[in-house]
Write a protein that holds these residues in place. Structure first.
Motif, PDB file in Angstrom:
ATOM      1  N   LEU A  99       6.991   9.207  78.954  1.00  0.00           N
ATOM      2  CA  LEU A  99       7.691  10.196  79.766  1.00  0.00           C
ATOM      3  C   LEU A  99       9.153  10.330  79.343  1.00  0.00           C
ATOM      4  O   LEU A  99       9.977  10.841  80.096  1.00  0.00           O
ATOM      5  CB  LEU A  99       7.618   9.799  81.252  1.00  0.00           C
ATOM      6  CG  LEU A  99       6.223   9.682  81.863  1.00  0.00           C
ATOM      7  CD1 LEU A  99       6.311   9.170  83.293  1.00  0.00           C
ATOM      8  CD2 LEU A  99       5.506  11.018  81.812  1.00  0.00           C
ATOM      9  N   ASN A 100       9.439   9.857  78.130  1.00  0.00           N
ATOM     10  CA  ASN A 100      10.815   9.845  77.614  1.00  0.00           C
ATOM     11  C   ASN A 100      11.730   9.000  78.495  1.00  0.00           C
ATOM     12  O   ASN A 100      12.903   9.310  78.674  1.00  0.00           O
ATOM     13  CB  ASN A 100      11.364  11.270  77.475  1.00  0.00           C
ATOM     14  CG  ASN A 100      12.582  11.327  76.564  1.00  0.00           C
ATOM     15  OD1 ASN A 100      12.689  10.533  75.623  1.00  0.00           O
ATOM     16  ND2 ASN A 100      13.496  12.238  76.855  1.00  0.00           N
ATOM     17  N   LYS A 101      11.183   7.934  79.045  1.00  0.00           N
ATOM     18  CA  LYS A 101      11.942   7.026  79.916  1.00  0.00           C
ATOM     19  C   LYS A 101      11.699   5.582  79.499  1.00  0.00           C
ATOM     20  O   LYS A 101      11.372   4.720  80.312  1.00  0.00           O
ATOM     21  CB  LYS A 101      11.564   7.246  81.381  1.00  0.00           C
ATOM     22  CG  LYS A 101      11.949   8.619  81.922  1.00  0.00           C
ATOM     23  CD  LYS A 101      11.630   8.754  83.401  1.00  0.00           C
ATOM     24  CE  LYS A 101      11.983  10.140  83.925  1.00  0.00           C
ATOM     25  NZ  LYS A 101      13.415  10.432  83.839  1.00  0.00           N
ATOM     26  N   GLY A 102      11.824   5.324  78.194  1.00  0.00           N
ATOM     27  CA  GLY A 102      11.715   3.963  77.705  1.00  0.00           C
ATOM     28  C   GLY A 102      13.072   3.280  77.682  1.00  0.00           C
ATOM     29  O   GLY A 102      14.103   3.876  77.974  1.00  0.00           O
ATOM     30  N   ASN A 103      13.076   1.985  77.338  1.00  0.00           N
ATOM     31  CA  ASN A 103      14.334   1.251  77.237  1.00  0.00           C
ATOM     32  C   ASN A 103      14.506   0.671  75.834  1.00  0.00           C
ATOM     33  O   ASN A 103      13.643   0.828  74.971  1.00  0.00           O
ATOM     34  CB  ASN A 103      14.404   0.155  78.304  1.00  0.00           C
ATOM     35  CG  ASN A 103      13.308  -0.893  78.158  1.00  0.00           C
ATOM     36  OD1 ASN A 103      13.160  -1.523  77.103  1.00  0.00           O
ATOM     37  ND2 ASN A 103      12.530  -1.088  79.212  1.00  0.00           N
ATOM     38  N   ASN A 104      15.613  -0.009  75.629  1.00  0.00           N
ATOM     39  CA  ASN A 104      15.943  -0.563  74.316  1.00  0.00           C
ATOM     40  C   ASN A 104      16.166  -2.069  74.359  1.00  0.00           C
ATOM     41  O   ASN A 104      16.739  -2.624  73.426  1.00  0.00           O
ATOM     42  CB  ASN A 104      17.209   0.109  73.768  1.00  0.00           C
ATOM     43  CG  ASN A 104      16.951   1.527  73.293  1.00  0.00           C
ATOM     44  OD1 ASN A 104      16.132   1.758  72.422  1.00  0.00           O
ATOM     45  ND2 ASN A 104      17.644   2.482  73.899  1.00  0.00           N
ATOM     46  N   VAL A 105      15.712  -2.753  75.395  1.00  0.00           N
ATOM     47  CA  VAL A 105      16.141  -4.133  75.580  1.00  0.00           C
ATOM     48  C   VAL A 105      15.636  -5.047  74.461  1.00  0.00           C
ATOM     49  O   VAL A 105      16.404  -5.852  73.913  1.00  0.00           O
ATOM     50  CB  VAL A 105      15.752  -4.658  76.982  1.00  0.00           C
ATOM     51  CG1 VAL A 105      14.247  -4.736  77.181  1.00  0.00           C
ATOM     52  CG2 VAL A 105      16.413  -6.010  77.240  1.00  0.00           C
ATOM     53  N   SER A 106      14.372  -4.954  74.066  1.00  0.00           N
ATOM     54  CA  SER A 106      13.887  -5.810  72.980  1.00  0.00           C
ATOM     55  C   SER A 106      14.524  -5.426  71.654  1.00  0.00           C
ATOM     56  O   SER A 106      14.858  -6.289  70.828  1.00  0.00           O
ATOM     57  CB  SER A 106      12.354  -5.734  72.881  1.00  0.00           C
ATOM     58  OG  SER A 106      11.748  -6.430  73.943  1.00  0.00           O
TER      59      SER A 106
END
Length: 576
Positions: free
Chosen positions: A287-294
């Motif tokens: 949904l174009n709502k990912g994150n970048n933490v890893s």
């Protein structure tokens, strides 16, 4: 995963700051009465949904950064590659409110709802449920403001351009504001239902927020000499105790094994069935709502490189329950192994084995100094929140959800508030339960031995429970590492001097680094006399400072004081 639907509420949430607000005509404001007169349950829910992305940070905004880990760059837990101005005490008074907590649009929107929600035609229990959510968000926003500024204006209504006196009022004392906040969170608890889905505010989440807020306020008042500490500590103790009741159904997540349970807790795509998680923030790259933490943890590009501090690593006890002697290790395995098992579920070892995570036996030090060494600025490469499944080159592909409130924190609140009050901290149900989860089977007792190194870090704790309070604080640092709470803890304990301690990384162990590597690190980074990495040593950075009269609070934006002289005086040390 089900996602919250968010509608634009811009007309309802305009800011109350400065000329931008005062230049608006009343006709520009949505006729909120008509909105609420026709608002069915889904409309009330969508109104609430607007606050979730604004006030819940988690792993950052979708496709962005600013994660919980980055929040701890401003304390003594994590050192980023570039110095953090706040942790160094080099931050200055902001000229304007942009990007700060001095924003009142959320408070105004909350008040707009609370003034009008009873006009909705839906049943009272439905209206009150969403009013409870709004009260939760209002309390959370005000709590953030009190942490940042101390005294702030308290608003009960959604102001308009005709409310000149209120618009130009001065700050109310934190004692007044937090009394209102406590009243409001109690009302929210009464109106909200128990948790049914983990991503939605519930009674459980409101109890957790109450416990966190009241522990902060109670200890802040105790260690900063402000009256009313006992009332808030008791409220924290009671709220945590309520959530510990069997009827709420919470327990610590056990994972697939004690050797992996702690790490596994923080790398899940959905927490709906997790018995420990009270409230979470969802991410979904489809949904174009990912994150970048890893990606951020492993790649460390664009000044995102970071690592656990040596000071933090030293606080993890040995497996026999005794304090770690930082002078005792001559090779990395002597430091990292046979410690509290959470250490190697929080950071990665440079040796091959089950706790390498993304390192796979690689060295872990400042990557742009040592060829082939990656993933850390200190040598202590962070593994918490990292999962191989989420590591890809592209941005915004992380699926791991973020825990906002969890039962483990509640147990620590119960223990700390109990110890501060001289009541039963229920150590077997709290601290020792957290230890048993990971197979650390040394119980904390109510009368632990004094640890001189720990006592030096927390010198202002007094009374019969001093050693116990310090040990609970150690436990809190270990259990909650990277969850964005450490600076607030130091501020409420009045331990700001921890921020001027030497910023050391891992020692330059010869089993990890070659002679050439060590020479490069000594020359280009810096090394302390005890052979630990001096993370900022050779970069011409001014020494860290912490002004006891100034740095426990932040400055108000200077243009806000210019627009409204009634906000004077500014916080101590910051000028007008």
């Amino acid at each position: 995963m089900k996602k919250l639907t968010i509608i634009a509420l811009g007309l309802l949430t305009f800011t109350m700051q400065g000329c931008d607000f005062l230049d608006r005509d009343a006709e520009d404001i949505i006729e909120s009465g008509k909105f609420f007169e026709n608002a069915q349950a889904n409309a009330l829910e969508q109104y609430c949904n607007d606050f979730y992305p604004k006030l819940f940070y988690g792993h950052g905004a979708p496709n962005g950064y600013n994660s919980m880990l980055e929040t701890e760059w401003d304390c003594d837990n994590i050192y980023p590659w570039n110095k953090n101005n706040v942790s160094f005490g080099h931050h200055v008074a902001p000229n304007n409110a942009s990007g700060s907590d001095w924003s009142w649009s959320n408070i105004r929107a909350c008040n707009e709802f609370l003034m009008n929600y009873t006009k909705s035609p839906v049943a009272d229990n439905v209206k009150q449920r969403y009013a409870g959510e709004i009260l939760f968000f209002k309390c959370l926003d005000y709590f953030n403001k009190v942490i940042t500024y101390g005294d702030v204006p308290w608003y009960e209504t959604a102001l308009t351009t005709s409310d000149t006196e209120e618009l130009y009022k001065g700050r109310d004392s934190r004692t007044v504001v937090m009394k209102h906040v406590l009243d409001d969170i109690n009302q929210a608890i009464q109106w909200l239902p128990k948790k049914t889905v983990v991503y939605r505010v519930s009674r459980d989440a409101a109890l957790a927020l109450k416990a966190r807020m009241c522990l902060f306020e109670g200890t802040y008042r105790r260690y900063h000499g402000i009256e009313g500490d006992t009332e808030f500590l008791q409220a924290a103790y009671d709220a945590a105790g309520e959530l510990m009741k069997e009827e709420y159904g919470y327990s610590l997540y056990e994972g697939t094994s004690k050797a992996t349970a702690y790490h596994e807790l923080f790398v899940q795509e959905n927490y709906n069935n997790n018995p420990e998680v009270i409230l979470s923030k969802e991410y979904d790259p489809s949904l174009n709502k990912g994150n970048n933490v890893s990606r951020q943890i492993r790649k460390g590009e664009n000044n995102q490189l970071m690592g656990m501090s040596r000071d933090c690593a030293n606080d993890y006890l040995k497996i026999d329950g005794t304090p770690f002697d930082p002078t005792s290790a001559t090779i990395a395995s002597e430091e990292l192994e046979n410690r509290d098992p959470r250490l190697l579920q929080t950071i990665a070892t440079p040796y091959d084995g089950p706790y390498t995570y993304y390192l796979g036996g690689e060295r872990s030090a400042i990557s742009n100094l040592i060829a082939g060494a990656t993933h850390s600025s200190t040598g202590y490469a962070i593994a918490k929140f990292y999962t191989d499944n989420d590591y890809v080159e592209a941005h915004g592909k992380g699926t791991t959800d973020a825990i906002l409130f969890r039962f483990g924190e509640i147990l620590l609140i119960r223990a700390e508030a109990g110890a501060e009050l001289g009541k039963d901290p229920e150590l077997d149900k709290t601290v020792n339960a957290l230890r048993r989860r990971v197979g650390f089977n040394v119980a904390l007792t109510s009368s632990p031995a004094n640890d001189p190194l720990l006592a030096a870090k927390h010198p202002n704790v007094n009374g019969n429970n001093a050693n116990l309070i310090r040990e609970i604080r150690r436990e809190r640092r270990v259990e909650l590492f990277g969850e964005g709470l450490r600076r607030d803890d130091l501020m409420r304990w009045k331990c700001g001097q921890r921020l001027v301690a030497p910023r050391a990384g891992m020692p330059l162990y010869t089993d990890v680094y070659s002679a050439a590597d060590i020479a490069t690190l000594k020359d280009e980074a810096g090394v302390f006399g005890d052979n630990t990495l001096d993370v900022y040593g050779n970069r011409n950075i001014a020494p860290a400072v912490f002004d006891e009269e100034k740095h426990y609070l932040f400055s108000l934006p200077l243009n806000e004081i210019a627009l409204n002289p009634n906000l004077k005086p500014n916080n101590p040390g910051w000028g007008e």
